[in-house]
Design a protein around this motif. Structure first.
Motif, PDB file in Angstrom:
ATOM      1  N   ASP A 119     -14.942   7.005   8.014  1.00 49.74           N
ATOM      2  CA  ASP A 119     -14.987   6.851   6.560  1.00 49.74           C
ATOM      3  C   ASP A 119     -14.287   8.088   5.970  1.00 49.74           C
ATOM      4  OD1 ASP A 119     -15.640   6.896   3.860  1.00 49.74           O
ATOM      5  OD2 ASP A 119     -17.590   5.944   4.186  1.00 49.74           O
ATOM      6  N   ARG A 122     -14.196   3.168  12.951  1.00 49.54           N
ATOM      7  CA  ARG A 122     -13.319   3.871  12.016  1.00 49.54           C
ATOM      8  C   ARG A 122     -14.057   5.014  11.333  1.00 49.54           C
ATOM      9  NH1 ARG A 122      -8.517   1.458  10.540  1.00 49.54           N
ATOM     10  NH2 ARG A 122      -8.216  -0.599  11.459  1.00 49.54           N
ATOM     11  N   HIS A 145       0.843  -1.202   0.000  1.00 49.33           N
ATOM     12  CA  HIS A 145       0.000   0.000   0.000  1.00 49.33           C
ATOM     13  C   HIS A 145       0.873   1.246   0.000  1.00 49.33           C
ATOM     14  CE1 HIS A 145      -3.797  -1.927   0.689  1.00 49.33           C
ATOM     15  NE2 HIS A 145      -3.322  -2.590   1.712  1.00 49.33           N
ATOM     16  N   ALA A 163      -6.072  12.215   3.772  1.00 50.50           N
ATOM     17  CA  ALA A 163      -6.445  11.024   2.995  1.00 50.50           C
ATOM     18  C   ALA A 163      -5.406   9.908   3.122  1.00 50.50           C
ATOM     19  CB  ALA A 163      -6.623  11.399   1.531  1.00 50.50           C
ATOM     20  N   HIS A 220      -3.950   8.789   5.475  1.00 47.96           N
ATOM     21  CA  HIS A 220      -4.109   7.971   6.687  1.00 47.96           C
ATOM     22  C   HIS A 220      -5.180   6.906   6.526  1.00 47.96           C
ATOM     23  CE1 HIS A 220      -1.672  10.377   9.554  1.00 47.96           C
ATOM     24  NE2 HIS A 220      -1.857  11.282   8.620  1.00 47.96           N
ATOM     25  N   GLY A 221      -5.998   7.030   5.475  1.00 50.80           N
ATOM     26  CA  GLY A 221      -7.079   6.066   5.297  1.00 50.80           C
ATOM     27  C   GLY A 221      -8.126   6.198   6.397  1.00 50.80           C
ATOM     28  N   ASP A 222      -8.874   5.138   6.586  1.00 50.06           N
ATOM     29  CA  ASP A 222      -9.987   5.164   7.555  1.00 50.06           C
ATOM     30  C   ASP A 222      -9.426   5.021   8.976  1.00 50.06           C
ATOM     31  OD1 ASP A 222     -11.524   5.335   5.334  1.00 50.06           O
ATOM     32  OD2 ASP A 222     -12.551   3.412   5.589  1.00 50.06           O
ATOM     33  N   ILE A 236      -2.325   1.356   4.954  1.00 51.19           N
ATOM     34  CA  ILE A 236      -3.592   1.934   5.408  1.00 51.19           C
ATOM     35  C   ILE A 236      -4.665   0.854   5.385  1.00 51.19           C
ATOM     36  CG2 ILE A 236      -3.018   4.295   4.716  1.00 51.19           C
ATOM     37  CD1 ILE A 236      -4.890   3.928   2.339  1.00 51.19           C
ATOM     38  N   TYR A 237      -5.677   1.088   6.172  1.00 49.48           N
ATOM     39  CA  TYR A 237      -6.747   0.104   6.291  1.00 49.48           C
ATOM     40  C   TYR A 237      -7.426  -0.096   4.930  1.00 49.48           C
ATOM     41  CZ  TYR A 237     -11.014  -2.113   7.915  1.00 49.48           C
ATOM     42  OH  TYR A 237     -12.055  -2.985   8.095  1.00 49.48           O
ATOM     43  N   PRO A 238      -7.564  -1.350   4.503  1.00 47.43           N
ATOM     44  CA  PRO A 238      -8.088  -1.578   3.143  1.00 47.43           C
ATOM     45  C   PRO A 238      -9.605  -1.400   3.020  1.00 47.43           C
ATOM     46  CG  PRO A 238      -7.568  -3.675   4.187  1.00 47.43           C
ATOM     47  CD  PRO A 238      -7.133  -2.603   5.157  1.00 47.43           C
ATOM     48  N   GLY A 239     -10.285  -1.123   4.100  1.00 43.91           N
ATOM     49  CA  GLY A 239     -11.716  -0.827   3.990  1.00 43.91           C
ATOM     50  C   GLY A 239     -12.604  -2.056   4.072  1.00 43.91           C
ATOM     51  N   ARG A 245     -15.928  -1.379   5.626  1.00 45.82           N
ATOM     52  CA  ARG A 245     -16.509  -0.054   5.379  1.00 45.82           C
ATOM     53  C   ARG A 245     -17.976  -0.117   4.932  1.00 45.82           C
ATOM     54  NH1 ARG A 245     -13.519   1.972   1.208  1.00 45.82           N
ATOM     55  NH2 ARG A 245     -11.795   2.412   2.629  1.00 45.82           N
TER      56      ARG A 245
END
Ligand code: GLU
Length: 291
Positions: free
Chosen positions: A152, A150, A119, A178, A180-182, A124-127, A130
């Protein structure tokens, strides 16, 4: 965004009582303390002690002793985040009500596996969790262990649009969270997270200037985003260079040798050390009073 900069500054030092303070903590505390003292402001001590599994009672007192040795005393009794959990819960609830927070049921193992995937430099968290359907969420909430919560990130950024933050000199920086991801708003093992509790407290305590190390430069973008979402004022931020050892290697808490307590026990004069740290005189060598 509401401005706090016209009033006398309020600064803080916010260590986590999970270990002894080292020289880098000393520099953060000294800079925040000096800023308050030189501008007729207030300096606060806040213990970021949400991590119950790693916090040790002995480190609270040790930090106060270390600060006193450097000539630093807070203007109010220390604040403990662990006593303020309802505040963070209310903020999380607000983000949930805005449709911006979702429960994450991923285990440490799941996360470690996804972090192993490429990544870029920061995983980062892959979601994964989500967009779980409501019935799946309800079923897991009923049976699984406590979830994490988390943010969104994409939805949050759409809501706020582009954001900026300012440093102590009034220079403006783009706040792009952004990357940092979720981010985690509440951990599975703690009902909040560093990002959420720190943002809430800085606002609630009226902090006008945050002073902390360069390692938290990127975190400021996340905090700015949370401020915008929760309608909180944005302090000015100073990020100081990290204190290295004689070889330039960054100091970490695990380097017991670099702790302030070790230096004190070895006979270093705290006020002399404080002056050297503030003057950027490193590596140290001037403050030894005992052989
Ligand atoms: N508890 C955090 C740390 O010790 C505080 C960081 C901050 O100043 O926001 O790294």
């Amino acid at each position: 965004m509401p401005r706090l900069s016209a009033m006398p500054p309020v600064t803080r030092f916010a260590p986590s009582p999970t270990g002894l303070l080292h020289l880098g903590h000393g520099l953060s505390a000294l800079l925040a303390h000096r800023w308050a003292r030189e501008n007729g402001g207030t300096f606060l001590l806040r213990f970021d002690d949400i991590d119950a599994g790693r916090v040790r009672e002995t480190f609270y007192a040790a930090a106060i002793t270390d600060l006193a040795w450097l000539g630093i005393a807070a203007d109010t009794p220390p604040i403990r985040q662990s006593a303020r959990l309802p505040l963070y819960a209310a903020a999380l609830e607000k983000l949930r009500a805005m449709g911006l927070a979702y429960p994450c049921f991923c285990s440490r193992k799941d996360l470690a596996q996804s972090a192993a995937a490429p990544h870029g430099p920061t995983p980062i968290y892959p979601g994964t969790c989500r967009n779980l359907p409501p019935d799946v969420i309800a079923a897991r909430m009923a049976t699984a262990a406590v979830p994490a919560w988390r943010l969104d990130m994409a939805a949050a950024r759409t809501r706020t649009g582009p954001l900026n933050w300012q440093d102590a000199a009034g220079r403006t920086y783009g706040a792009n969270a952004a990357a940092h991801g979720d981010i985690v708003l509440a951990r599975r093992d703690a009902p909040t997270s560093y990002h959420l509790s720190s943002t809430i407290d800085d606002a609630d305590m009226g902090i006008s200037h945050v002073v902390r190390g360069d390692d938290l430069f990127d975190a400021t973008s996340v905090h700015r985003l949370l401020q915008a979402l929760l309608d909180l004022p944005s302090p000015r931020y100073t990020h100081h260079a990290l204190v290295g050892d004689a070889t330039g290697r960054r100091l970490a808490k695990r380097d017991g040798a670099a702790s302030l307590a070790t230096l004190r026990d070895a006979g270093v004069d705290g006020l002399c050390l404080a002056a050297d740290l503030l003057a950027g005189k490193l590596p140290l060598g001037y403050c030894w009073v005992k052989a």
